[in-house]
Design a protein around this motif. Structure first.
Motif, PDB file in Angstrom:
ATOM      1  N   ARG A  84      -5.886   2.480  -7.345  1.00 21.32           N
ATOM      2  CA  ARG A  84      -6.687   2.773  -6.153  1.00 21.32           C
ATOM      3  C   ARG A  84      -7.832   1.781  -6.055  1.00 21.32           C
ATOM      4  N   GLN A 120       0.832  -1.197   0.000  1.00 16.68           N
ATOM      5  CA  GLN A 120       0.000   0.000   0.000  1.00 16.68           C
ATOM      6  C   GLN A 120       0.868   1.248   0.000  1.00 16.68           C
ATOM      7  N   LYS A 154     -10.194   1.168   0.317  1.00 17.39           N
ATOM      8  CA  LYS A 154      -9.048   0.449   0.885  1.00 17.39           C
ATOM      9  C   LYS A 154      -7.751   1.236   0.781  1.00 17.39           C
ATOM     10  N   GLY A 155      -7.504   1.879  -0.362  1.00 16.17           N
ATOM     11  CA  GLY A 155      -6.277   2.629  -0.525  1.00 16.17           C
ATOM     12  C   GLY A 155      -5.695   2.451  -1.910  1.00 16.17           C
ATOM     13  N   THR A 156      -4.438   2.905  -2.093  1.00 15.07           N
ATOM     14  CA  THR A 156      -3.745   2.817  -3.368  1.00 15.07           C
ATOM     15  C   THR A 156      -2.601   1.823  -3.243  1.00 15.07           C
ATOM     16  N   TYR A 157      -2.525   0.885  -4.196  1.00 22.53           N
ATOM     17  CA  TYR A 157      -1.574  -0.224  -4.109  1.00 22.53           C
ATOM     18  C   TYR A 157      -0.669  -0.282  -5.326  1.00 22.53           C
ATOM     19  N   SER A 200      -1.154   6.868   2.363  1.00 20.82           N
ATOM     20  CA  SER A 200      -2.472   7.448   2.101  1.00 20.82           C
ATOM     21  C   SER A 200      -2.380   8.957   1.945  1.00 20.82           C
TER      22      SER A 200
END
Length: 256
Positions: free
Chosen positions: A60, A27, A64-67, A30
């Motif tokens: 994104r 990840q 959950k977020g950006t991976y 954030s």
């Protein structure tokens, strides 16, 4: 001309991806973490994340977020043994984070009244019955990459057989059944799988190298909640090992 601040931030993060400091599936910090670390506005932080994504380095996932996306040659999946964090994340979520489309095909899902045992690393692990036997093929973008066989204690996890098979079982042990995981014992071996082998569930047409992962998940009181034996395509996976795994580690990418 000076670069805009959001470009400087995005390029710094992209360099961490290129150097391997951030691995596929990890990840990215954030928006709030970027704001705090770089002392920038939420607009600048948001632009940085969008820039990384638009350049094809990350994706994104809503809520959950950006991976980090998997951009390795031949899309090899890099997995690290000994990572509790990544094991908790699970196979399905790991592939989504790396930009693949996961799918499961259940070959067998039955309840065994008797217990089972397995020898892993010279030690015997036993699960008393009843036991859930779950055998499934795991896909990434319509290609079978893992043949997974799990045995799960129904004494410790009653009714877990009613849950969908794409869940992270490890996470469910902790969150739904409040089990404290004390140890994850894993051994990795290698073999060549022949097309005519009874274990060839990969639809292979030629001899293919395989990684074979045997593992046991042990919780408080030395009770074994799960035993697994899985085949990973050797032409699709690379494995690394954490020498001194810590329960609270936040890196690495093994999966359950």
């Amino acid at each position: 001309m000076m670069k805009p601040k959001f470009i400087t931030i995005s390029e710094t993060i992209i360099e961490k991806i290129k150097s391997g400091e951030l691995q596929p599936g990890d990840q990215i910090p954030s928006e709030n973490e970027l704001i705090k670390h770089y002392q920038v506005s939420n607009t600048t932080a948001r632009k940085s994340l969008l820039d990384i994504e638009s350049r094809g380095w990350a994706k994104r996932i809503k809520g959950k977020g950006t991976y980090v996306l998997n951009r390795t040659r031949d899309h090899h999946l890099i997995r690290t043994l000994g990572s509790i964090y990544a094991t908790r994340r699970g196979f399905h979520e790991s592939l989504l984070a790396e930009g693949f489309q996961p799918k499961n095909l259940v070959l067998e899902k039955t309840i065994l009244p008797d217990g089972i045992s397995s020898e892993i690393g010279g030690k015997h692990f036993i699960i008393d019955g009843p036991v859930l036997k779950l055998h499934q093929l795991r896909y990434a973008d319509e290609e079978i990459i893992k043949d997974e066989l799990k045995y799960i204690s129904l004494k410790l996890c009653p009714n877990i057989n009613r849950m969908p098979t794409e869940i992270s079982y490890f996470k469910v042990y902790e969150s739904s059944y409040h089990l404290k995981i004390e140890e994850v014992k894993q051994t990795l071996s290698a073999d060549i799988l022949q097309p005519d082998s009874a274990e060839n569930n990969f639809e292979l047409k030629k001899a293919t190298p395989m990684f074979i992962l045997d593992s046991a998940v042990v919780c408080t009181g030395n009770k074994v909640v799960e035993i697994e034996r899985s085949y990973y395509r050797g032409d699709k996976y690379k494995f690394a090992i954490i020498a001194n795994p810590d329960y609270n580690d936040t890196n690495g990418q093994s999966e359950s």
